[in-house]
Write a protein that holds these residues in place. Structure first.
Motif, PDB file in Angstrom:
ATOM      1  N   ASN A  32       0.824  -1.201   0.000  1.00 12.61           N
ATOM      2  CA  ASN A  32       0.000   0.000   0.000  1.00 12.61           C
ATOM      3  C   ASN A  32       0.863   1.257   0.000  1.00 12.61           C
ATOM      4  O   ASN A  32       0.519   2.249  -0.647  1.00 12.61           O
ATOM      5  CB  ASN A  32      -0.922   0.009   1.211  1.00 12.61           C
ATOM      6  N   HIS A  34       3.456   1.899  -1.491  1.00 18.71           N
ATOM      7  CA  HIS A  34       4.027   2.186  -2.802  1.00 18.71           C
ATOM      8  C   HIS A  34       2.972   2.678  -3.799  1.00 18.71           C
ATOM      9  O   HIS A  34       3.309   3.034  -4.925  1.00 18.71           O
ATOM     10  CB  HIS A  34       4.689   0.936  -3.388  1.00 18.71           C
ATOM     11  N   ALA A  35       1.708   2.679  -3.381  1.00 20.37           N
ATOM     12  CA  ALA A  35       0.624   2.980  -4.306  1.00 20.37           C
ATOM     13  C   ALA A  35       0.559   4.473  -4.626  1.00 20.37           C
ATOM     14  O   ALA A  35       0.921   5.323  -3.798  1.00 20.37           O
ATOM     15  CB  ALA A  35      -0.709   2.512  -3.735  1.00 20.37           C
ATOM     16  N   ALA A  36       0.086   4.783  -5.834  1.00 22.28           N
ATOM     17  CA  ALA A  36      -0.046   6.174  -6.281  1.00 22.28           C
ATOM     18  C   ALA A  36      -1.494   6.455  -6.677  1.00 22.28           C
ATOM     19  O   ALA A  36      -2.283   5.527  -6.911  1.00 22.28           O
ATOM     20  CB  ALA A  36       0.877   6.429  -7.476  1.00 22.28           C
ATOM     21  N   ALA A  39      -4.642   4.674  -5.058  1.00 20.20           N
ATOM     22  CA  ALA A  39      -4.858   3.230  -5.199  1.00 20.20           C
ATOM     23  C   ALA A  39      -4.661   2.538  -3.857  1.00 20.20           C
ATOM     24  O   ALA A  39      -4.033   3.075  -2.937  1.00 20.20           O
ATOM     25  CB  ALA A  39      -3.907   2.655  -6.239  1.00 20.20           C
ATOM     26  N   ALA A  42       0.166  -1.235  -4.802  1.00 22.49           N
ATOM     27  CA  ALA A  42       0.998  -1.208  -6.001  1.00 22.49           C
ATOM     28  C   ALA A  42       1.921  -2.405  -5.966  1.00 22.49           C
ATOM     29  O   ALA A  42       2.388  -2.816  -4.899  1.00 22.49           O
ATOM     30  CB  ALA A  42       1.806   0.085  -6.085  1.00 22.49           C
ATOM     31  N   ASP A  96       1.932   2.925 -13.902  1.00 25.51           N
ATOM     32  CA  ASP A  96       2.517   4.252 -13.740  1.00 25.51           C
ATOM     33  C   ASP A  96       3.907   4.288 -14.359  1.00 25.51           C
ATOM     34  O   ASP A  96       4.424   3.278 -14.860  1.00 25.51           O
ATOM     35  CB  ASP A  96       2.525   4.685 -12.269  1.00 25.51           C
ATOM     36  N   THR A 101       2.223  -1.577 -11.022  1.00 21.43           N
ATOM     37  CA  THR A 101       0.808  -1.790 -11.286  1.00 21.43           C
ATOM     38  C   THR A 101       0.011  -1.314 -10.084  1.00 21.43           C
ATOM     39  O   THR A 101       0.111  -1.891  -8.996  1.00 21.43           O
ATOM     40  CB  THR A 101       0.516  -3.275 -11.554  1.00 21.43           C
ATOM     41  N   ASN A 102      -0.763  -0.255 -10.253  1.00 20.91           N
ATOM     42  CA  ASN A 102      -1.564   0.311  -9.166  1.00 20.91           C
ATOM     43  C   ASN A 102      -2.983  -0.229  -9.244  1.00 20.91           C
ATOM     44  O   ASN A 102      -3.631  -0.137 -10.288  1.00 20.91           O
ATOM     45  CB  ASN A 102      -1.579   1.834  -9.260  1.00 20.91           C
ATOM     46  N   THR A 104      -6.846  -0.396  -7.489  1.00 22.81           N
ATOM     47  CA  THR A 104      -7.859   0.147  -6.584  1.00 22.81           C
ATOM     48  C   THR A 104      -8.927  -0.924  -6.376  1.00 22.81           C
ATOM     49  O   THR A 104      -9.481  -1.455  -7.340  1.00 22.81           O
ATOM     50  CB  THR A 104      -8.505   1.412  -7.167  1.00 22.81           C
TER      51      THR A 104
END
Length: 372
Positions: A32, A34-36, A39, A42, A96, A101-102, A104
């Motif tokens: 989590n 690392h998510a952008a 999201a 990631a 990204d 890979t993000n 949700t």
């Protein structure tokens, strides 16, 4: 959707996108943190695959290769969802510029994560704790110097963490009620005459184990601290905040959060919120994100043999939980008499917090009280 479940989905997508064998796809923990772009998680799988599939990619720079691999994985996930694979039906999947890979989650996937985390042992380690054997636990009072007691506590934590994530199924974990009482605080302290025994009689075993596991260096200086008034080697004469039953003591905060989470569930069962409805996951995003990262944190603590990683993670989760439980619910629920608690609106979240914190404390050799 658990981290292991998400990893399995992206693994299948990579196999599909590049016609690879299982051995060609490395295990990469979804995270989590690392998510952008809001999201939930990631996964840095594409950067790990570039070297294996470079021959199938158009000529270009390394960063463009990562993006191409990531986009193909994302497209494969979308195709799996269109074909009816239920685990692949995310709210959004985006690549990204890092090649991450993000993902949700849907509301139901977020709820399933909380349900899974409530069973802390299975969630954090990926299997039930039904093995044989005993959990290592040294008698800290048998150590003479404080440094030796610290080595005992850290060795216990390392062994317990390794046993939890090892190849064999771990022995059964904690069960039943646990109180706030401490055997060293309740005993005749006249018998605790060594430096290690005296500090146990002053701050208790649970605070001592957290204090000993909270810092990184194996051979700290006597004056070293891990925060304001938190000595790495608390003594009977200078225990610092480790002697207090307040938020200044990290051990007390962790144990209180576990007891509060379980108590809030009991309160919510007796006084359910009238008209509680809809999705409240946006208000617990920080807590949910930390819960999602729990299995990878435990894996890292085991691999590096550094128990302080688990301690600091549990503290971050406790802080996020405190922010969530003390926040106002008026924006989430229309006024219908007294303001309901967040636990009444979303009881799955404190259940998940209790499951993860309780399991983490157990692996450190620390008791987790079940009532305030």
């Amino acid at each position: 959707m658990t981290p292991r479940g998400l990893e399995a989905v992206l693994r299948r997508a990579a196999l599909r996108a590049f016609d690879l064998s299982e051995a060609d796809v490395p295990f990469v923990w979804p995270r989590n943190d690392h998510a952008a772009d809001g999201a939930d998680a990631a996964v840095a799988l594409a950067p790990r695959l570039v070297g294996r599939v470079r021959d199938t990619l158009p000529k270009g720079r390394e960063d463009s290769h990562r993006r191409v691999v990531c986009e193909r994985i994302s497209d494969a996930v979308d195709a799996m969802a269109e074909e009816g694979e239920p685990d692949a039906g995310f709210a959004r999947v985006l690549a990204d510029k890092r090649g991450f890979t993000n993902v949700t989650f849907t509301c139901e996937q977020r709820q399933s994560l909380l349900r899974a985390a409530a069973d802390g042992p299975r969630y954090l380690t990926g299997r039930p704790w039904t093995g044989t054997g005993e959990w290592p636990r040294s008698e800290l009072h048998e150590a003479g110097p404080l440094a030796q007691a610290r080595r005992y506590a850290r060795a216990d934590a390392r062994a317990r963490i390794a046993l939890a994530v090892g190849e064999q199924a771990p022995p059964p974990g904690p069960e039943g009620e646990a109180s706030w009482r401490d055997r060293y605080l309740d005993t005749d302290r006249a018998e605790l005459f060594t430096p290690a025994g005296r500090v146990l009689g002053r701050i208790g075993e649970d605070s001592a184990r957290v204090a000993f596991c909270r810092s990184l260096p194996e051979h700290p200086r006597e004056s070293e601290t891990t925060g304001r008034d938190l000595p790495v080697l608390p003594s009977a004469d200078k225990p610092g905040a480790w002697v207090r039953l307040t938020d200044a003591n990290p051990a007390f905060r962790l144990r209180y959060a576990h007891a509060h989470a379980l108590s809030s569930l009991r309160w919510a069962e007796r006084t359910p919120a009238p008209g509680a409805r809809g999705c409240h996951h946006g208000h617990g995003a920080k807590v949910r994100g930390l819960l999602f990262d729990g299995p990878s944190v435990l894996d890292t603590a085991a691999r590096r043999e550094e128990p302080h990683i688990l301690v600091r993670y549990l503290e971050a989760l406790t802080s996020a939980y405190d922010e969530w439980r003390t926040g106002s619910t008026t924006a989430a629920e229309p006024a219908q008499g007294p303001e309901p608690t967040w636990a009444a609106l979303d009881p799955a979240l404190p259940a998940a917090v209790a499951g993860v914190i309780g399991t983490g404390l157990f692996l450190l050799g620390v008791s987790a009280p079940t009532r305030l």
